[in-house]
Design an enzyme around this catalytic site. Structure first.
Site, PDB file in Angstrom:
ATOM      1  N   TYR A 213     -39.266-116.670-115.869  1.00 31.24           N
ATOM      2  CA  TYR A 213     -40.376-116.985-115.439  1.00 31.24           C
ATOM      3  C   TYR A 213     -40.629-118.256-114.508  1.00 31.24           C
ATOM      4  CZ  TYR A 213     -45.182-118.185-114.981  1.00 31.24           C
ATOM      5  OH  TYR A 213     -46.554-118.715-114.771  1.00 31.24           O
ATOM      6  N   SER A 214     -40.113-119.406-115.306  1.00 32.48           N
ATOM      7  CA  SER A 214     -40.517-120.659-114.543  1.00 32.48           C
ATOM      8  C   SER A 214     -39.435-121.104-113.293  1.00 32.48           C
ATOM      9  CB  SER A 214     -40.244-121.627-115.755  1.00 32.48           C
ATOM     10  OG  SER A 214     -39.450-121.749-116.255  1.00 32.48           O
TER      11      SER A 214
ATOM     12  N   LYS B 111     -41.091-119.190-110.599  1.00 28.89           N
ATOM     13  CA  LYS B 111     -42.317-119.899-109.976  1.00 28.89           C
ATOM     14  C   LYS B 111     -41.842-121.212-109.200  1.00 28.89           C
ATOM     15  CE  LYS B 111     -46.117-119.411-110.525  1.00 28.89           C
ATOM     16  NZ  LYS B 111     -47.171-118.336-109.625  1.00 28.89           N
TER      17      LYS B 111
ATOM     18  N   THR C 289     -47.488-123.491-111.949  1.00 25.62           N
ATOM     19  CA  THR C 289     -47.489-123.747-113.275  1.00 25.62           C
ATOM     20  C   THR C 289     -46.723-124.956-113.663  1.00 25.62           C
ATOM     21  OG1 THR C 289     -46.699-122.861-115.625  1.00 25.62           O
ATOM     22  CG2 THR C 289     -45.563-122.388-113.339  1.00 25.62           C
ATOM     23  N   ASP C 290     -47.319-125.583-114.839  1.00 28.59           N
ATOM     24  CA  ASP C 290     -46.531-126.811-115.314  1.00 28.59           C
ATOM     25  C   ASP C 290     -44.929-126.490-115.702  1.00 28.59           C
ATOM     26  OD1 ASP C 290     -47.077-125.430-117.457  1.00 28.59           O
ATOM     27  OD2 ASP C 290     -48.243-127.220-118.716  1.00 28.59           O
ATOM     28  N   GLU C 291     -44.853-124.959-115.934  1.00 29.94           N
ATOM     29  CA  GLU C 291     -43.542-124.744-116.723  1.00 29.94           C
ATOM     30  C   GLU C 291     -42.361-125.118-115.821  1.00 29.94           C
ATOM     31  OE1 GLU C 291     -43.335-121.186-118.627  1.00 29.94           O
ATOM     32  OE2 GLU C 291     -45.226-121.237-119.524  1.00 29.94           O
TER      33      GLU C 291
ATOM     34  N   ALA D  47     -48.453-112.828-109.316  1.00 30.00           N
ATOM     35  CA  ALA D  47     -47.391-113.429-109.935  1.00 30.00           C
ATOM     36  C   ALA D  47     -47.070-112.295-111.242  1.00 30.00           C
ATOM     37  CB  ALA D  47     -47.314-114.673-110.459  1.00 30.00           C
TER      38      ALA D  47
HETATM   39  P1  NAD Z   1     -52.003-112.280-114.953  1.00 26.98           P
HETATM   40  O1  NAD Z   1     -50.617-111.710-115.208  1.00 26.98           O
HETATM   41  O2  NAD Z   1     -52.969-112.127-115.722  1.00 26.98           O
HETATM   42  O3  NAD Z   1     -52.215-111.740-113.644  1.00 26.98           O
HETATM   43  C1  NAD Z   1     -51.252-111.325-112.360  1.00 26.98           C
HETATM   44  C2  NAD Z   1     -52.288-110.603-111.178  1.00 26.98           C
HETATM   45  O4  NAD Z   1     -51.230-110.452-110.512  1.00 26.98           O
HETATM   46  C3  NAD Z   1     -52.404-109.043-112.139  1.00 26.98           C
HETATM   47  O5  NAD Z   1     -53.861-108.686-111.465  1.00 26.98           O
HETATM   48  C4  NAD Z   1     -51.538-108.316-111.053  1.00 26.98           C
HETATM   49  O6  NAD Z   1     -51.724-107.048-110.925  1.00 26.98           O
HETATM   50  C5  NAD Z   1     -51.108-109.294-109.761  1.00 26.98           C
HETATM   51  N1  NAD Z   1     -49.980-109.045-109.380  1.00 26.98           N
HETATM   52  C6  NAD Z   1     -48.585-108.930-109.868  1.00 26.98           C
HETATM   53  N2  NAD Z   1     -47.716-108.501-108.883  1.00 26.98           N
HETATM   54  C7  NAD Z   1     -48.389-108.171-107.814  1.00 26.98           C
HETATM   55  C8  NAD Z   1     -47.614-108.152-106.403  1.00 26.98           C
HETATM   56  N3  NAD Z   1     -46.643-108.087-106.362  1.00 26.98           N
HETATM   57  N4  NAD Z   1     -48.715-107.879-105.376  1.00 26.98           N
HETATM   58  C9  NAD Z   1     -50.128-108.349-105.573  1.00 26.98           C
HETATM   59  N5  NAD Z   1     -50.519-108.518-106.945  1.00 26.98           N
HETATM   60  C10 NAD Z   1     -49.705-108.674-107.976  1.00 26.98           C
HETATM   61  O7  NAD Z   1     -51.728-113.925-114.440  1.00 26.98           O
HETATM   62  P2  NAD Z   1     -52.446-115.020-114.550  1.00 26.98           P
HETATM   63  O8  NAD Z   1     -52.430-115.823-116.110  1.00 26.98           O
HETATM   64  O9  NAD Z   1     -53.965-114.763-114.299  1.00 26.98           O
HETATM   65  O10 NAD Z   1     -51.950-116.203-113.712  1.00 26.98           O
HETATM   66  C11 NAD Z   1     -52.256-116.033-112.386  1.00 26.98           C
HETATM   67  C12 NAD Z   1     -51.511-117.106-111.628  1.00 26.98           C
HETATM   68  O11 NAD Z   1     -51.789-118.487-112.278  1.00 26.98           O
HETATM   69  C13 NAD Z   1     -50.095-116.894-111.572  1.00 26.98           C
HETATM   70  O12 NAD Z   1     -49.469-117.205-110.483  1.00 26.98           O
HETATM   71  C14 NAD Z   1     -49.375-117.823-112.650  1.00 26.98           C
HETATM   72  O13 NAD Z   1     -47.887-118.054-112.620  1.00 26.98           O
HETATM   73  C15 NAD Z   1     -50.443-118.863-112.639  1.00 26.98           C
HETATM   74  N6  NAD Z   1     -50.618-119.639-113.999  1.00 26.98           N
HETATM   75  C16 NAD Z   1     -50.930-119.308-115.105  1.00 26.98           C
HETATM   76  C17 NAD Z   1     -51.385-119.951-116.009  1.00 26.98           C
HETATM   77  C18 NAD Z   1     -51.875-119.158-117.536  1.00 26.98           C
HETATM   78  O14 NAD Z   1     -51.989-119.984-118.599  1.00 26.98           O
HETATM   79  N7  NAD Z   1     -52.131-117.873-117.501  1.00 26.98           N
HETATM   80  C19 NAD Z   1     -51.333-121.236-116.115  1.00 26.98           C
HETATM   81  C20 NAD Z   1     -50.598-121.856-114.687  1.00 26.98           C
HETATM   82  C21 NAD Z   1     -50.378-120.903-113.763  1.00 26.98           C
HETATM   83  O1  DAU Z   2     -47.868-123.665-119.067  1.00 29.21           O
HETATM   84  C1  DAU Z   2     -48.455-122.689-118.256  1.00 29.21           C
HETATM   85  C2  DAU Z   2     -47.962-121.153-118.586  1.00 29.21           C
HETATM   86  O2  DAU Z   2     -48.667-120.708-119.880  1.00 29.21           O
HETATM   87  C3  DAU Z   2     -48.133-120.086-117.552  1.00 29.21           C
HETATM   88  O3  DAU Z   2     -47.592-120.401-116.359  1.00 29.21           O
HETATM   89  C4  DAU Z   2     -47.661-118.843-117.810  1.00 29.21           C
HETATM   90  O4  DAU Z   2     -48.159-117.840-117.016  1.00 29.21           O
HETATM   91  C5  DAU Z   2     -48.626-118.344-119.278  1.00 29.21           C
HETATM   92  O5  DAU Z   2     -48.195-117.125-119.778  1.00 29.21           O
HETATM   93  C6  DAU Z   2     -48.383-119.416-120.310  1.00 29.21           C
HETATM   94  O6  DAU Z   2     -46.908-119.607-120.678  1.00 29.21           O
HETATM   95  P1  DAU Z   2     -46.571-119.723-122.298  1.00 29.21           P
HETATM   96  O7  DAU Z   2     -45.410-119.211-122.524  1.00 29.21           O
HETATM   97  O8  DAU Z   2     -46.763-121.229-122.727  1.00 29.21           O
HETATM   98  O9  DAU Z   2     -47.794-118.907-122.942  1.00 29.21           O
HETATM   99  P2  DAU Z   2     -47.753-118.136-124.202  1.00 29.21           P
HETATM  100  O10 DAU Z   2     -49.230-117.567-124.559  1.00 29.21           O
HETATM  101  O11 DAU Z   2     -46.723-116.856-124.059  1.00 29.21           O
HETATM  102  O12 DAU Z   2     -47.244-118.909-125.433  1.00 29.21           O
HETATM  103  C7  DAU Z   2     -47.955-119.888-125.818  1.00 29.21           C
HETATM  104  C8  DAU Z   2     -47.080-120.562-126.950  1.00 29.21           C
HETATM  105  O13 DAU Z   2     -47.092-119.795-128.098  1.00 29.21           O
HETATM  106  C9  DAU Z   2     -45.602-120.638-126.471  1.00 29.21           C
HETATM  107  O14 DAU Z   2     -45.066-122.038-127.134  1.00 29.21           O
HETATM  108  C10 DAU Z   2     -44.949-119.539-127.362  1.00 29.21           C
HETATM  109  C11 DAU Z   2     -45.836-119.122-128.322  1.00 29.21           C
HETATM  110  N1  DAU Z   2     -45.969-117.690-128.943  1.00 29.21           N
HETATM  111  C12 DAU Z   2     -46.241-116.880-127.844  1.00 29.21           C
HETATM  112  C13 DAU Z   2     -46.474-115.491-128.369  1.00 29.21           C
HETATM  113  C14 DAU Z   2     -47.068-114.613-127.144  1.00 29.21           C
HETATM  114  C15 DAU Z   2     -45.901-117.575-130.229  1.00 29.21           C
HETATM  115  O15 DAU Z   2     -45.496-118.454-131.137  1.00 29.21           O
HETATM  116  N2  DAU Z   2     -45.952-116.223-130.601  1.00 29.21           N
HETATM  117  C16 DAU Z   2     -46.340-115.243-129.660  1.00 29.21           C
HETATM  118  O16 DAU Z   2     -46.477-113.955-130.184  1.00 29.21           O
END
Ligand code: NAD
Ligand code: DAU
Length: 352
Positions: A158-159, A162, A132-134, A81
């Site tokens: 994004y959300s 998803k 994601t919970d978003e 993603a």
């Molecule tokens: P990330 O951005 O770190 O990694 C995403 C990976 O997907 C990368 O390696 C990228 O190269 C690959 N990718 C992107 N587009 C692609 C495509 N078209 N084909 C193949 N590969 C592709 O993301 P993450 O934080 O590891 O999240 C992984 C999954 O978990 C996502 O689906 C995200 O929505 C979900 N998620 C993330 C969080 C979080 O807090 N990070 C929480 C809940 C759910």
């Molecule tokens: O809830 C799950 C999601 O969590 C995943 O689906 C997403 O892929 C992941 O990116 C994450 O989303 P958030 O937007 O919650 O994460 P982020 O780390 O970008 O931000 C966390 C919180 O911190 C949010 O309320 C925004 C705030 N923030 C973020 C950044 C990057 C700041 O205050 N300053 C910043 O510079």
């Protein structure tokens, strides 16, 4: 074997390391290697025949068809993603392309493969979609945490993308009978987290003496889960989840952003004090809020606990300490990911 997508990114690479530490079942890792994909995350698997990396897009139907026919996986897990909310605000198109169109193409390729499997393999097959919970939108201060029955109310590009992918996955179960599982997880943190997200951004910027940017009043709440706990939950859902069902995954760890960053600074103060003796917290800076910023997320993870017996092993304090220590121990990884395009992103997002 299993086929996983997007598993050179943060959660996916942790998943592969966790998977191969707990089983010898081989894994085919398909990843497009966007800015977020990083094979360095998997460097410890070099020469390990259980891991095969293929660079490619989940939207490439011909490649998917070839990989599925060649490797005949018993399950496909979709982590791929575009994942960063701020980037989705700056440029939503890639999110629609990968998260919506990509998931659609992947579902279609998997459906064609699954349709032709012999009956026993067909009934054992699983497609697990990591979400994601978003997708549930934003909670008020007094609202109960999100259950699997909460209505979808996505607020960012994004959300919304998803949410669209989750709906496609659901429809492929109801219409075609594809045995799907969907997991909706809260905010992860841990090793190999790309430093565009709050926790790794603040650890790496604290260490380089830069400002720690807090959006708005810093009172937005997220429910933090250590990435290793997310990986064990996904393994459990794959093993025992019921096809067509959704499982919320969370850490029961609601924290306001400002408290997260203060705790992170206090942890750094202990593990690597600043040369001038001041706290890293003096680097905290309030900056303009994210447009459409969701106020609060919180996951009710009681279903996965009750039905599948999963619960997180880490508390926020133990998980954060491990995470900070990991970044301190891996300065070369940090140096490699914070060059070039990353600096451009920082300039675009934070100015200066
Ligand atoms: P990330 O951005 O770190 O990694 C995403 C990976 O997907 C990368 O390696 C990228 O190269 C690959 N990718 C992107 N587009 C692609 C495509 N078209 N084909 C193949 N590969 C592709 O993301 P993450 O934080 O590891 O999240 C992984 C999954 O978990 C996502 O689906 C995200 O929505 C979900 N998620 C993330 C969080 C979080 O807090 N990070 C929480 C809940 C759910
Ligand atoms: O809830 C799950 C999601 O969590 C995943 O689906 C997403 O892929 C992941 O990116 C994450 O989303 P958030 O937007 O919650 O994460 P982020 O780390 O970008 O931000 C966390 C919180 O911190 C949010 O309320 C925004 C705030 N923030 C973020 C950044 C990057 C700041 O205050 N300053 C910043 O510079």
């Amino acid at each position: 074997m299993i086929l996983t997508t997007g598993t050179a990114g943060f959660i996916g690479s942790n998943f592969i390391l966790d998977w191969l530490a707990s089983t010898d079942e081989p894994v085919i890792n398909l990843d497009a290697l966007t800015y977020a994909g990083n094979l360095e995350n998997l460097a410890t698997l070099q020469g390990d025949a259980r891991h095969t990396f293929v660079q490619g897009d989940i939207g490439d139907s011909a490649l998917l068809q070839r990989l599925l026919a060649q490797h005949r996986p018993r399950a496909v897990l979709n982590f791929a993603a575009e994942s960063h909310v701020d980037r989705s605000i700056a440029g939503p198109e890639a999110f629609i392309q990968t998260n919506v169109m990509g998931t659609f193409r992947l579902l279609e390729a998997v459906r064609a493969y699954w349709n032709d499997l012999p009956p026993d393999e067909k009934s054992a097959f699983r497609f697990l979609h990591v979400s994601t919970d978003e997708v549930y939108g934003s909670l008020g201060a007094q609202d109960a945490p999100f259950t699997e029955q909460h209505r979808y109310e996505p607020n960012s590009p994004y959300s919304a993308s998803k949410a669209a992918s989750d709906h496609l996955v659901r429809a492929w179960f109801h219409t075609y009978g594809l045995p799907v599982l969907t997991t909706n997880c809260s905010n992860n943190y841990g090793p190999y987290h790309f430093p565009e997200k709050l926790i790794p951004l603040c650890i790496t910027r604290a260490l380089s003496g830069a400002a720690l940017p807090i959006y708005g009043d810093g009172q937005q709440i997220r429910d933090w889960l250590y990435v290793g706990d997310h990986c064990s939950a996904i393994r459990r859902v794959l093993q025992a989840g019921t096809p067509g069902e959704v499982y919320n995954i969370g850490g029961w760890n609601e924290k306001a952003n400002l408290d997260v960053v203060r705790t992170l600074c206090a942890t750094l103060d202990k593990l690597q004090p600043r040369a001038d003796g001041a706290s890293y917290a003096t680097q905290i800076t309030f900056v303009p809020d994210r447009p459409g910023h969701d106020r609060r997320y919180a996951i009710d993870a009681s279903r996965i606990a009750r039905e599948l017996g999963w619960k997180p092993a880490e508390t926020f304090e133990t998980g954060l300490r491990k995470t900070v220590q990991w970044y301190l121990d891996h300065p070369q990884w940090v140096a490699n990911v914070t060059s070039g395009a990353y600096r451009q992103w920082l300039g675009q997002q934070y100015g200066g």
